[in-house]
Design a protein around this motif. Structure first.
Motif, short mmCIF file in Angstrom:
data_model
loop_
_atom_site.label_atom_id
_atom_site.label_comp_id
_atom_site.label_asym_id
_atom_site.label_seq_id
_atom_site.Cartn_x
_atom_site.Cartn_y
_atom_site.Cartn_z
N GLY A 137 1.04 -1.13 -0.15
CA GLY A 137 0.19 0.24 0.34
C GLY A 137 0.98 1.23 -0.27
O GLY A 137 0.41 2.26 0.18
N TRP A 138 2.30 0.92 -0.12
CA TRP A 138 3.18 2.50 -0.80
C TRP A 138 3.09 2.84 -1.50
O TRP A 138 2.63 2.91 -2.48
CB TRP A 138 4.46 1.77 -0.69
N GLN A 139 2.61 4.67 -0.80
CA GLN A 139 2.26 5.58 -1.40
C GLN A 139 3.82 6.43 -1.42
O GLN A 139 3.57 6.98 -0.87
CB GLN A 139 1.33 6.34 -1.61
N ASP A 140 4.37 6.28 -2.75
CA ASP A 140 5.77 7.97 -3.01
C ASP A 140 5.71 9.05 -2.96
O ASP A 140 5.95 9.94 -2.40
CB ASP A 140 6.84 6.96 -3.59
N ALA A 141 4.73 8.62 -3.73
CA ALA A 141 4.35 10.29 -4.38
C ALA A 141 2.47 10.48 -5.02
O ALA A 141 2.15 9.81 -5.35
CB ALA A 141 5.20 10.93 -5.39
N ASP A 142 1.95 11.64 -5.28
CA ASP A 142 0.68 11.65 -5.73
C ASP A 142 1.26 11.91 -6.91
O ASP A 142 2.38 12.10 -8.16
CB ASP A 142 0.03 12.51 -5.29
N GLU A 143 -0.35 12.17 -7.87
CA GLU A 143 0.24 11.94 -9.49
C GLU A 143 0.34 13.75 -10.25
O GLU A 143 1.33 13.65 -11.18
CB GLU A 143 -1.58 12.29 -10.01
N GLN A 144 0.91 15.02 -9.17
CA GLN A 144 1.81 15.66 -9.33
C GLN A 144 2.98 16.23 -9.17
O GLN A 144 3.66 16.75 -9.29
CB GLN A 144 0.80 17.28 -9.35
N GLY A 145 3.33 14.89 -8.38
CA GLY A 145 5.11 14.43 -7.92
C GLY A 145 5.25 14.93 -6.21
O GLY A 145 6.45 14.75 -6.29
N ARG A 146 4.46 15.00 -5.87
CA ARG A 146 4.43 15.29 -4.47
C ARG A 146 4.68 14.24 -3.38
O ARG A 146 4.07 13.47 -3.57
CB ARG A 146 3.14 16.55 -4.03
N LEU A 148 4.81 12.32 -0.60
CA LEU A 148 3.77 11.60 0.53
C LEU A 148 4.28 10.67 1.25
O LEU A 148 4.22 10.82 2.01
CB LEU A 148 2.52 10.57 -0.72
N ARG A 149 5.10 9.52 1.22
CA ARG A 149 6.19 8.82 1.97
C ARG A 149 5.29 7.68 3.15
O ARG A 149 5.52 8.40 4.20
CB ARG A 149 7.08 9.51 2.32
N ARG A 150 3.62 7.10 2.46
CA ARG A 150 2.71 7.13 3.53
C ARG A 150 2.67 5.20 3.04
O ARG A 150 2.40 5.49 1.38
CB ARG A 150 1.88 8.05 3.42
N THR A 151 1.81 5.22 3.72
CA THR A 151 1.06 4.21 3.67
C THR A 151 -0.43 3.76 3.78
O THR A 151 -0.50 4.10 4.91
CB THR A 151 1.87 2.21 4.05
N MET A 152 -1.73 3.13 2.48
CA MET A 152 -2.52 3.09 3.09
C MET A 152 -2.87 1.58 2.97
O MET A 152 -4.07 1.48 3.20
CB MET A 152 -3.85 3.71 1.64
#
Length: 188
Positions: A137-146, A148-152
């Motif tokens: 579930g790791w998300q390193d960045a969102d669609e705009q490249g910002r 995030l460094r989080r897991t859902m």
């Protein structure tokens, strides 16, 4: 013998002894006089904190033969000053309940029976699943490249039987792991 029974009545004893309000020895039965509080037989008294909520009420835990025999409010506690709520007053039952689960039980997916596991195996299974869910579930960045460094893939729902220190450490663990869904039952 009938006279003796009559004189043994609490009301007669009350008036004969001058204990008009019936709060003294006139209304105490021999059985009641023979009873002793569980706290008087304790080997030692340990100071503790109630495990139920974040208030942190002080408790005095009475121990006899390495078994908890009574838990009362600690009059020296600046927080509760010797008082406990109904849950805190019943916390002795949390320790001594015959229904208390003391072994790790595991039920495999789609299985109908529970199996006992040793703690090390259970901890390894939990750690492996935790890390796999975090990775998946790791998300390193969102669609705009910002960044995030989080897991859902993981979340935490704490319980009110944990104390402040345990909840603090759980919050730190899940935040460090990248989880953003960290909640506690006491706030819901």
């Amino acid at each position: 013998m009938a006279t003796r029974r009559f004189l043994g009545w609490p009301a007669v004893r009350q008036f004969a002894s001058g204990d008009w309000l019936g709060r003294g020895p006139a209304v105490t039965s021999p059985r009641t006089e023979s009873l002793k509080p569980r706290t008087s037989t304790a080997d030692r008294v340990v100071q503790s904190v109630c495990p139920y909520c974040a208030v942190g009420c002080g408790q005095r835990v009475f121990v006899k033969d390495e078994k908890v025999v009574q838990i009362e409010g600690d009059p020296d506690s600046p927080i509760s000053r010797g008082r406990l709520c109904p849950k805190g007053s019943a916390s002795e039952q949390l320790v001594n309940s015959t229904g208390r689960q003391t072994e790790v039980l595991y039920r495999a997916p789609r299985a109908t029976e529970w199996q006992r596991l040793d703690r090390d195996t259970a901890i390894d299974m939990i750690a492996d699943r935790f890390l796999a869910a975090r990775r998946k579930g790791w998300q390193d960045a969102d669609e705009q490249g910002r960044q995030l460094r989080r897991t859902m893939g993981i979340a935490s729902l704490g319980g009110a039987t944990l104390d402040n220190e345990e909840n603090y450490l759980i919050k730190k663990l899940f935040t460090a792991a990248g989880a953003i869904q960290v909640e506690n039952q006491a706030r819901i």
